[in-house]
Write a protein that holds these residues in place. Structure first.
Motif, mmCIF file in Angstrom:
data_model
loop_
_atom_site.group_PDB
_atom_site.id
_atom_site.type_symbol
_atom_site.label_atom_id
_atom_site.label_comp_id
_atom_site.label_asym_id
_atom_site.label_seq_id
_atom_site.Cartn_x
_atom_site.Cartn_y
_atom_site.Cartn_z
ATOM 1 N N ILE A 98 4.552 9.879 2.922
ATOM 2 C CA ILE A 98 3.531 8.846 2.778
ATOM 3 C C ILE A 98 3.221 8.744 1.296
ATOM 4 O O ILE A 98 2.931 9.747 0.654
ATOM 5 C CB ILE A 98 2.254 9.183 3.570
ATOM 6 N N THR A 99 3.309 7.536 0.753
ATOM 7 C CA THR A 99 3.059 7.350 -0.662
ATOM 8 C C THR A 99 2.213 6.102 -0.864
ATOM 9 O O THR A 99 1.831 5.431 0.092
ATOM 10 C CB THR A 99 4.379 7.257 -1.442
ATOM 11 N N VAL A 100 1.921 5.806 -2.121
ATOM 12 C CA VAL A 100 1.110 4.627 -2.433
ATOM 13 C C VAL A 100 1.942 3.629 -3.221
ATOM 14 O O VAL A 100 2.933 3.970 -3.869
ATOM 15 C CB VAL A 100 -0.147 5.014 -3.234
ATOM 16 N N THR A 101 1.510 2.408 -3.171
ATOM 17 C CA THR A 101 2.203 1.321 -3.870
ATOM 18 C C THR A 101 2.413 1.647 -5.334
ATOM 19 O O THR A 101 1.477 2.090 -6.013
ATOM 20 C CB THR A 101 1.401 0.020 -3.727
ATOM 21 N N SER A 127 6.619 -0.809 -2.334
ATOM 22 C CA SER A 127 5.612 -1.735 -1.815
ATOM 23 C C SER A 127 5.516 -1.540 -0.300
ATOM 24 O O SER A 127 6.432 -0.992 0.320
ATOM 25 C CB SER A 127 6.004 -3.183 -2.140
ATOM 26 N N PRO A 128 4.415 -1.990 0.298
ATOM 27 C CA PRO A 128 4.226 -1.784 1.747
ATOM 28 C C PRO A 128 5.369 -2.326 2.605
ATOM 29 O O PRO A 128 5.646 -1.784 3.680
ATOM 30 C CB PRO A 128 2.906 -2.505 2.027
ATOM 31 N N THR A 166 7.966 0.105 3.856
ATOM 32 C CA THR A 166 7.670 1.058 4.922
ATOM 33 C C THR A 166 8.726 0.892 6.004
ATOM 34 O O THR A 166 8.900 -0.201 6.548
ATOM 35 C CB THR A 166 6.276 0.794 5.509
ATOM 36 N N THR A 169 6.311 5.755 4.544
ATOM 37 C CA THR A 169 5.152 4.871 4.670
ATOM 38 C C THR A 169 4.592 4.622 3.286
ATOM 39 O O THR A 169 4.305 5.575 2.550
ATOM 40 C CB THR A 169 4.060 5.493 5.557
ATOM 41 N N VAL A 170 4.472 3.348 2.927
ATOM 42 C CA VAL A 170 3.913 2.971 1.631
ATOM 43 C C VAL A 170 2.563 2.295 1.869
ATOM 44 O O VAL A 170 2.495 1.260 2.535
ATOM 45 C CB VAL A 170 4.846 2.018 0.863
ATOM 46 N N LEU A 171 1.514 2.898 1.340
ATOM 47 C CA LEU A 171 0.158 2.365 1.568
ATOM 48 C C LEU A 171 -0.269 1.414 0.442
ATOM 49 O O LEU A 171 0.225 1.508 -0.683
ATOM 50 C CB LEU A 171 -0.830 3.527 1.674
#
Lengths: 116, 116
Positions: free
Chosen positions: B12-15, B82-83, B86, B114-116
């Protein structure tokens, strides 16, 4: 360009009943044909393949498929399914060229649910 | 054991935070490829590599990079995730053309991103 169509997104069937999972493809060149199976939380495994020769291909776990060039189909069949056959099944084609195959086009998958 | 190994299996990572998904095979396969699997879309090819230092785009290469500096490794790089990236990612490999088992892909177990 090539495309693969698996019309049935889900197929429920009772244990010990026969099943057929349909696959049609479109291609302007000769292709190799494959069926892969994906069990939950796992990668894909080869069930069977058609490269040339006999149009009836037998694979693992009692599955077989028949290549029909005139109908551009490669339907997967099993005469009697087991609970353990519950999985997602993918049909794939790979266009043949003199330099070898390098593109694999997959269908959208068919979820086979075997009911007790 | 002959296998394709992917890491991480879950992320799980972020944009915008660069990440790399590694893929390694121990079968001396020439060909390696990356796919993403999305519900209702099946598997779509991102990039493939015919051999060391030889890579090419698949059907959905935007937002991804790859490299093939060694025969056994084929990392997938998301420079700015980017989301819409995902997805469930699979690495696969196969022998070179003409070798036993050519045309048949061996898949890794998958990496769920998963990209948040």
């Amino acid at each position: 360009a090539q495309s693969v169509t698996q019309l049935d997104s889900q197929v429920p069937v009772f244990e010990e009943a026969p099943v057929e999972l349909r696959c049609n493809y479109s291609s302007s060149v000769s292709v190799y044909l494959f069926w892969y199976v994906q069990y939950p939380n796992q990668g894909l495994q080869l069930l069977l393949k058609y490269l040339s020769g006999s149009t009836l291909v037998k694979g693992i776990n009692g599955f077989e498929a028949e290549f029909n060039k005139s109908q551009t189909s490669f339907h997967l069949r099993k005469p009697s399914v087991h609970i353990s056959d519950t999985a997602e099944y993918f049909c794939a084609v790979s266009p043949f060229s003199t330099s070898g195959t390098y593109k694999y086009i997959f269908g959208t998958g068919t979820r086979l649910k075997v009911l007790a | 054991e002959a296998q394709v190994t992917q890491n991480p299996r879950y992320l799980i990572t972020v944009t915008g935070k660069k990440l790399t998904v590694t893929c390694s095979q121990n079968m001396n396969h020439e060909y390696m490829s990356w796919y993403r699997q999305d519900p209702g879309l099946g598997l779509r090819q991102i990039y493939y590599s015919m051999n060391v230092e030889v890579t090419d785009k698949g059907d959905v290469p935007e937002g991804y990079k790859v490299s093939r500096k060694e025969k056994r490794n084929f990392p997938l790089i998301l420079e700015s995730p980017s989301p819409n990236q995902t997805s469930l990612y699979f690495c696969a490999s196969r022998p070179g053309q003409g070798a036993p088992g050519a045309n048949v892909l061996t898949f890794g177990a998958g990496s769920r991103l998963t990209v948040l």
